[in-house]
Design a protein around this motif. Structure first.
Motif, mmCIF file in Angstrom:
data_model
loop_
_atom_site.group_PDB
_atom_site.id
_atom_site.type_symbol
_atom_site.label_atom_id
_atom_site.label_comp_id
_atom_site.label_asym_id
_atom_site.label_seq_id
_atom_site.Cartn_x
_atom_site.Cartn_y
_atom_site.Cartn_z
ATOM 1 N N PHE A 87 32.506 -5.615 -20.853
ATOM 2 C CA PHE A 87 32.647 -5.767 -22.307
ATOM 3 C C PHE A 87 33.951 -6.474 -22.674
ATOM 4 C CE2 PHE A 87 34.198 -4.199 -26.390
ATOM 5 C CZ PHE A 87 33.130 -4.513 -27.214
ATOM 6 N N PHE A 88 35.029 -6.122 -22.004
ATOM 7 C CA PHE A 88 36.351 -6.660 -22.309
ATOM 8 C C PHE A 88 36.545 -8.068 -21.755
ATOM 9 C CE2 PHE A 88 41.110 -6.516 -21.712
ATOM 10 C CZ PHE A 88 41.425 -6.484 -23.059
ATOM 11 N N GLY A 89 35.819 -8.405 -20.693
ATOM 12 C CA GLY A 89 35.936 -9.737 -20.098
ATOM 13 C C GLY A 89 37.079 -9.884 -19.127
ATOM 14 N N GLY A 90 37.641 -8.771 -18.672
ATOM 15 C CA GLY A 90 38.749 -8.815 -17.719
ATOM 16 C C GLY A 90 40.087 -8.915 -18.410
ATOM 17 N N VAL A 91 41.111 -8.392 -17.772
ATOM 18 C CA VAL A 91 42.435 -8.390 -18.382
ATOM 19 C C VAL A 91 42.950 -9.808 -18.618
ATOM 20 C CG1 VAL A 91 43.703 -8.265 -16.197
ATOM 21 C CG2 VAL A 91 44.704 -7.301 -18.268
ATOM 22 N N PHE A 92 42.499 -10.774 -17.821
ATOM 23 C CA PHE A 92 42.871 -12.179 -18.019
ATOM 24 C C PHE A 92 41.721 -13.001 -18.597
ATOM 25 C CE2 PHE A 92 45.821 -10.758 -14.679
ATOM 26 C CZ PHE A 92 47.021 -11.135 -15.269
ATOM 27 N N LEU A 134 30.286 -12.964 -19.848
ATOM 28 C CA LEU A 134 29.263 -12.888 -18.808
ATOM 29 C C LEU A 134 28.341 -11.683 -18.985
ATOM 30 C CD1 LEU A 134 31.308 -13.940 -15.648
ATOM 31 C CD2 LEU A 134 29.825 -15.353 -17.088
ATOM 32 N N GLN A 135 28.890 -10.571 -19.440
ATOM 33 C CA GLN A 135 28.025 -9.407 -19.667
ATOM 34 C C GLN A 135 27.039 -9.670 -20.794
ATOM 35 O OE1 GLN A 135 29.183 -5.380 -21.542
ATOM 36 N NE2 GLN A 135 29.235 -4.960 -19.330
ATOM 37 N N LYS A 136 27.498 -10.303 -21.839
ATOM 38 C CA LYS A 136 26.618 -10.617 -22.957
ATOM 39 C C LYS A 136 25.502 -11.558 -22.518
ATOM 40 C CE LYS A 136 26.651 -12.384 -27.710
ATOM 41 N NZ LYS A 136 27.503 -12.923 -28.813
ATOM 42 N N LYS A 137 25.822 -12.493 -21.624
ATOM 43 C CA LYS A 137 24.842 -13.489 -21.193
ATOM 44 C C LYS A 137 23.874 -12.933 -20.158
ATOM 45 C CE LYS A 137 24.522 -18.233 -19.409
ATOM 46 N NZ LYS A 137 25.296 -19.447 -19.021
ATOM 47 N N TYR A 138 24.363 -12.096 -19.231
ATOM 48 C CA TYR A 138 23.529 -11.679 -18.107
ATOM 49 C C TYR A 138 23.167 -10.201 -18.125
ATOM 50 C CZ TYR A 138 24.659 -16.255 -16.214
ATOM 51 O OH TYR A 138 24.791 -17.620 -16.043
ATOM 52 N N GLY A 139 23.713 -9.455 -19.050
ATOM 53 C CA GLY A 139 23.346 -8.054 -19.163
ATOM 54 C C GLY A 139 24.247 -7.126 -18.376
ATOM 55 N N THR A 140 24.183 -5.850 -18.718
ATOM 56 C CA THR A 140 25.060 -4.858 -18.099
ATOM 57 C C THR A 140 24.649 -4.510 -16.671
ATOM 58 O OG1 THR A 140 23.714 -3.106 -19.094
ATOM 59 C CG2 THR A 140 25.656 -3.824 -20.325
ATOM 60 N N HIS A 141 23.466 -4.927 -16.251
ATOM 61 C CA HIS A 141 23.068 -4.643 -14.872
ATOM 62 C C HIS A 141 23.627 -5.674 -13.898
ATOM 63 C CE1 HIS A 141 20.250 -7.652 -16.245
ATOM 64 N NE2 HIS A 141 19.766 -7.810 -15.029
ATOM 65 N N ARG A 142 24.123 -6.816 -14.409
ATOM 66 C CA ARG A 142 24.680 -7.839 -13.528
ATOM 67 C C ARG A 142 26.168 -8.069 -13.750
ATOM 68 N NH1 ARG A 142 21.650 -13.270 -13.172
ATOM 69 N NH2 ARG A 142 23.036 -13.417 -11.371
ATOM 70 N N CYS A 143 26.707 -7.595 -14.841
ATOM 71 C CA CYS A 143 28.143 -7.692 -15.096
ATOM 72 C C CYS A 143 28.568 -6.399 -15.768
ATOM 73 C CB CYS A 143 28.469 -8.901 -15.972
ATOM 74 S SG CYS A 143 30.244 -9.095 -16.312
#
Length: 337
Positions: free
Chosen positions: A33-38, A44-53
């Protein structure tokens, strides 16, 4: 071609890989959800879903263990350790399981995983956010260790790493995430230019693992560097006026010995630069390789410019961090040898 920062190039590499292969999965602390600290995994989670990111608990042991299991059962995990300094709880599984799986199973299982880690100093992160632990991994048979110095290589090498069938430690110099610099403490980050390889192809491409790049041709001496120190070495060569050949190793294991030997055999002198501590740093291995293979071509001792043999000093970061002045002195010393 698109002009990208290293952060954007890394994100694009993961995006391209996830789009091409549904077996690629991405996870780590705050990467979803956060997209990493950097922000390397932003969107990527929004595009590929929570099962892949997806996000994981704050447990490096768990992150690495899950990655090994996923890889053994046919997925291609890309695990992020938020800072390289945090990897130590998971180090046992990297060494005892991931690195040995192919060999201990006689090839029945492999560990096609990538462990991404921001590394190095330059952002005043202190002792627990600034370490350069590459030598801890290069010592381990069965692991490959990669450190890019620019967006073009970051994207191409990461795609190669994701597609590789063996475990790869992918170290990302955080000082280069948003642009190059020349290593002086008052030098701001500047946008990548085409000359600095900020231009990266769109879509899928690879940079071969195990192949170094000559960033500056020269005949007087050879400088071996990787990651952030490539830019410091280039600046030192320019500021001293010495006709130095600067080699960006890109991959520490497997090491491109052929390119190193060809350069040192031509120049007769060699300076090794890295920001990790000096004792047992990867520079010692490089110096040994050069001495063993190029002894009769050498006109001077192989020199090393490195960090100090101390815990990372927060208040003295830019003295610890090898800069063009310190590298330049070593270049002059090598020429006088």
């Amino acid at each position: 071609m698109t002009r990208r920062t290293m952060i954007e190039a890394i994100r694009d590499a993961i995006d391209v890989s996830m789009d091409r292969d549904e077996k690629v999965v991405v996870f780590g602390e705050d990467v979803g959800f956060f997209g990493g600290v950097f922000r390397c995994t932003e969107g990527l989670q929004k595009k590929y879903g929570t099962h892949r990111c997806f996000d994981t608990p704050i447990s490096e042991t768990g992150i690495v263990g899950v990655a090994i299991g996923m890889g053994a059962y046919g997925l291609r995990p890309v695990a992020e350790i938020q800072f390289a300094d945090y990897v130590y709880p998971g180090y046992d599984q990297i060494v005892s399981e991931a690195a040995r799986l192919r060999h201990r199973s006689a090839g029945d299982f492999t560990a096609p995983l990538v462990i991404r880690m921001p590394c190095g100093g330059g952002i005043f992160g202190g002792q627990t956010h600034s370490q350069s632990p590459e030598a801890l991994f290069t010592h381990v048979a069965g692991l490959k260790t990669v450190i890019p110095s620019n967006p073009y290589d970051a994207k191409g090498l990461l795609i190669s790493a994701i597609e590789d069938d063996d475990p790869i430690i992918f170290l990302e110099p955080k000082r280069l995430y948003n642009g190059p610099f020349n290593g002086h403490h008052d030098q701001p980050v500047v946008p990548w230019s085409k000359h600095d390889l900020g231009e990266t192809p769109d879509g899928h491409y690879t940079v071969p693992i195990g192949k170094a790049a000559v960033r500056r041709e020269g005949s007087a001496l050879t400088v071996l560097a990787y990651g952030t120190m490539v830019h410091v070495a280039l600046t030192a060569a320019e500021e001293t006026g010495i006709d130095a050949e600067v080699i960006d190793l890109r991959t520490l294991v497997p090491l491109d010995v052929e390119t190193i030997v060809a350069s040192v055999s031509k120049t007769g002198r060699c300076v090794v630069v890295h920001e990790a501590t000096r004792t047992s740093g990867f520079g010692a291995e490089l110096a040994a390789q050069v001495q063993e293979r190029c002894f009769y071509h050498l006109e001077a001792p192989v020199l090393r410019v490195t960090g100090w043999d101390t815990p990372y000093p927060h208040a003295q970061e830019w003295n610890y961090f090898p800069g063009p002045d310190r590298v330049g002195r070593a270049l002059k010393q090598a020429m006088e040898g």
